[in-house]
Write a protein that holds these residues in place. Structure first.
Motif, mmCIF file in Angstrom:
data_model
loop_
_atom_site.group_PDB
_atom_site.id
_atom_site.type_symbol
_atom_site.label_atom_id
_atom_site.label_comp_id
_atom_site.label_asym_id
_atom_site.label_seq_id
_atom_site.Cartn_x
_atom_site.Cartn_y
_atom_site.Cartn_z
ATOM 1 N N GLY A 160 -12.051 24.321 44.215
ATOM 2 C CA GLY A 160 -12.456 22.920 44.244
ATOM 3 C C GLY A 160 -12.896 22.405 45.600
ATOM 4 O O GLY A 160 -13.319 21.259 45.707
ATOM 5 N N GLN A 203 -17.918 25.422 37.431
ATOM 6 C CA GLN A 203 -16.695 24.777 37.902
ATOM 7 C C GLN A 203 -15.865 24.322 36.703
ATOM 8 O O GLN A 203 -16.400 23.885 35.684
ATOM 9 C CB GLN A 203 -17.024 23.570 38.786
ATOM 10 C CG GLN A 203 -17.623 23.936 40.128
ATOM 11 C CD GLN A 203 -17.936 22.722 40.976
ATOM 12 O OE1 GLN A 203 -17.743 21.588 40.564
ATOM 13 N NE2 GLN A 203 -18.428 22.958 42.185
ATOM 14 N N ARG A 205 -12.242 22.045 35.610
ATOM 15 C CA ARG A 205 -11.242 21.081 36.030
ATOM 16 C C ARG A 205 -10.293 20.813 34.860
ATOM 17 O O ARG A 205 -10.706 20.794 33.701
ATOM 18 C CB ARG A 205 -11.895 19.748 36.460
ATOM 19 C CG ARG A 205 -12.845 19.867 37.654
ATOM 20 C CD ARG A 205 -12.124 20.179 38.935
ATOM 21 N NE ARG A 205 -13.029 20.165 40.081
ATOM 22 C CZ ARG A 205 -13.640 21.236 40.584
ATOM 23 N NH1 ARG A 205 -13.452 22.427 40.016
ATOM 24 N NH2 ARG A 205 -14.436 21.134 41.626
ATOM 25 N N THR A 211 -8.559 22.764 29.983
ATOM 26 C CA THR A 211 -9.528 22.950 31.067
ATOM 27 C C THR A 211 -10.940 22.666 30.567
ATOM 28 O O THR A 211 -11.330 23.107 29.483
ATOM 29 C CB THR A 211 -9.449 24.383 31.609
ATOM 30 O OG1 THR A 211 -8.132 24.613 32.100
ATOM 31 C CG2 THR A 211 -10.450 24.585 32.745
ATOM 32 N N ARG A 214 -16.947 21.367 34.444
ATOM 33 C CA ARG A 214 -17.392 20.189 35.201
ATOM 34 C C ARG A 214 -18.897 20.272 35.430
ATOM 35 O O ARG A 214 -19.384 21.180 36.105
ATOM 36 C CB ARG A 214 -16.689 20.097 36.546
ATOM 37 C CG ARG A 214 -17.180 18.931 37.421
ATOM 38 C CD ARG A 214 -16.558 18.975 38.802
ATOM 39 N NE ARG A 214 -17.054 17.904 39.668
ATOM 40 C CZ ARG A 214 -18.102 18.026 40.487
ATOM 41 N NH1 ARG A 214 -18.760 19.172 40.565
ATOM 42 N NH2 ARG A 214 -18.492 16.996 41.240
ATOM 43 N N TYR A 229 -17.646 16.113 31.649
ATOM 44 C CA TYR A 229 -16.741 17.193 31.269
ATOM 45 C C TYR A 229 -17.033 17.669 29.850
ATOM 46 O O TYR A 229 -17.104 16.870 28.908
ATOM 47 C CB TYR A 229 -15.291 16.722 31.389
ATOM 48 C CG TYR A 229 -14.942 16.294 32.802
ATOM 49 C CD1 TYR A 229 -14.692 17.240 33.793
ATOM 50 C CD2 TYR A 229 -14.897 14.947 33.154
ATOM 51 C CE1 TYR A 229 -14.384 16.854 35.093
ATOM 52 C CE2 TYR A 229 -14.592 14.548 34.456
ATOM 53 C CZ TYR A 229 -14.338 15.508 35.417
ATOM 54 O OH TYR A 229 -14.047 15.129 36.704
ATOM 55 N N ASP A 257 -10.613 12.351 38.484
ATOM 56 C CA ASP A 257 -10.273 13.242 39.606
ATOM 57 C C ASP A 257 -10.432 12.441 40.890
ATOM 58 O O ASP A 257 -11.526 11.955 41.192
ATOM 59 C CB ASP A 257 -11.212 14.452 39.593
ATOM 60 C CG ASP A 257 -10.904 15.479 40.680
ATOM 61 O OD1 ASP A 257 -10.164 15.150 41.631
ATOM 62 O OD2 ASP A 257 -11.421 16.615 40.598
#
Length: 277
Positions: A160, A203, A205, A211, A214, A229, A257
């Motif tokens: 990240g 990626q 998140r 999960t 991203r 997402y 986030d």
């Protein structure tokens, strides 16, 4: 709940609004390809766009195959029938979704923009180390850089940390370019990107439960990028591209986030790719 879209009375359950007439003399038109939709969240589509979709089918259409066909039809209808909005209206939409009792229910929106799929930071370091290892066999200075890079690629604390990874890669790109003088003008980034695309090393998140992939939905003027997402099952359905013009059906949430600069987040329900024909 989100304000209802202004539209004519809903059609019969088995039909959708008639498409506008085609301009057969046009040299180029835009089309929308349905890339993915969240089969597990079809209730959310009906909650936000029930007036457009009509009552749920019953009887013989309740079988699994018919349900999937109907789900795809519904997803495509929401994606393409309502006029899409821009990202400049997100603030108004989120304020309108707060009740007089200060309760927030995420509104459903149809948006247009550019979907960007950033790559996982650690996977990027590992791919760069693999490319440089091949070059290091003939370049001593590159070989000296590969060892520390490979070690850092195993460090989970860099997950990240996009800015830290970028700072590590910049001198490596310069050294790679110097070592490749006189060779075809491909860059380290080109090689790494090809590896990561094949691996779909996007990626991830941990937001909205499991999960999520991203992505970013970038406004048409490039001034706003909203974290978007998608669930893991969307990965194999995405085109092998780092970005593409898109229509997105999503629920709008406040930031999920704290490391994100944007105050909003989008939870995808349907994704379509815009292309010219």
């Amino acid at each position: 709940p989100a304000p209802r879209l202004e539209r004519p009375a809903p059609p019969a359950p088995a039909s959708l609004p008639a498409a506008p007439p085609r301009d057969l003399g046009a040299t180029e038109r835009q089309a929308v390809e349905l890339v993915w939709f969240a089969q597990g969240r079809l209730a959310a589509l009906r909650r936000h766009w029930g007036e457009l979709l009509g009552p749920e089918p019953g009887g013989a259409e309740g079988r699994a195959e018919a349900e999937l066909t109907g789900a795809r039809r519904d997803a495509f209808a929401v994606l393409t029938v309502p006029p899409p909005g821009g990202l400049d209206s997100l603030g108004d939409a989120i304020r309108a979704a707060v009740s007089v009792y200060e309760r927030f229910e995420p509104p459903g929106l149809v948006l247009v923009g550019q979907i960007v799929l950033p790559f996982d930071e650690l996977q990027t370091l590992r791919a760069a180390a693999a490319v440089l290892s091949a070059l290091g066999a003939t370049d001593r200075r590159v070989k000296e850089l590969v060892g520390p890079l490979a070690e850092l690629a195993q460090e989970p604390m860099l997950e990240g940390c996009s800015q830290a990874v970028e700072a590590l890669l910049e001198p490596l790109r310069e050294r790679y370019a110097q070592a490749r003088r006189g060779a075809p003008q491909d860059s380290l980034q080109d090689h790494v990107e090809r590896i990561l695309l094949r691996q779909r090393a996007y990626q991830r998140r941990s937001v909205f439960g499991p999960t999520s992939i991203r992505a970013l939905l970038v406004s048409l003027d490039g001034q706003l990028a909203v974290p978007t997402y998608l669930p893991e099952d969307a990965a194999p359905r995405l085109p092998l591209m780092t970005s593409f013009p898109a229509r997105l059906v999503a629920e709008l949430h406040p930031r999920q986030d704290q490391l994100e600069a944007c105050p909003y987040a989008l939870r995808a329900l349907v994704l379509g790719r815009i292309f010219s024909v």
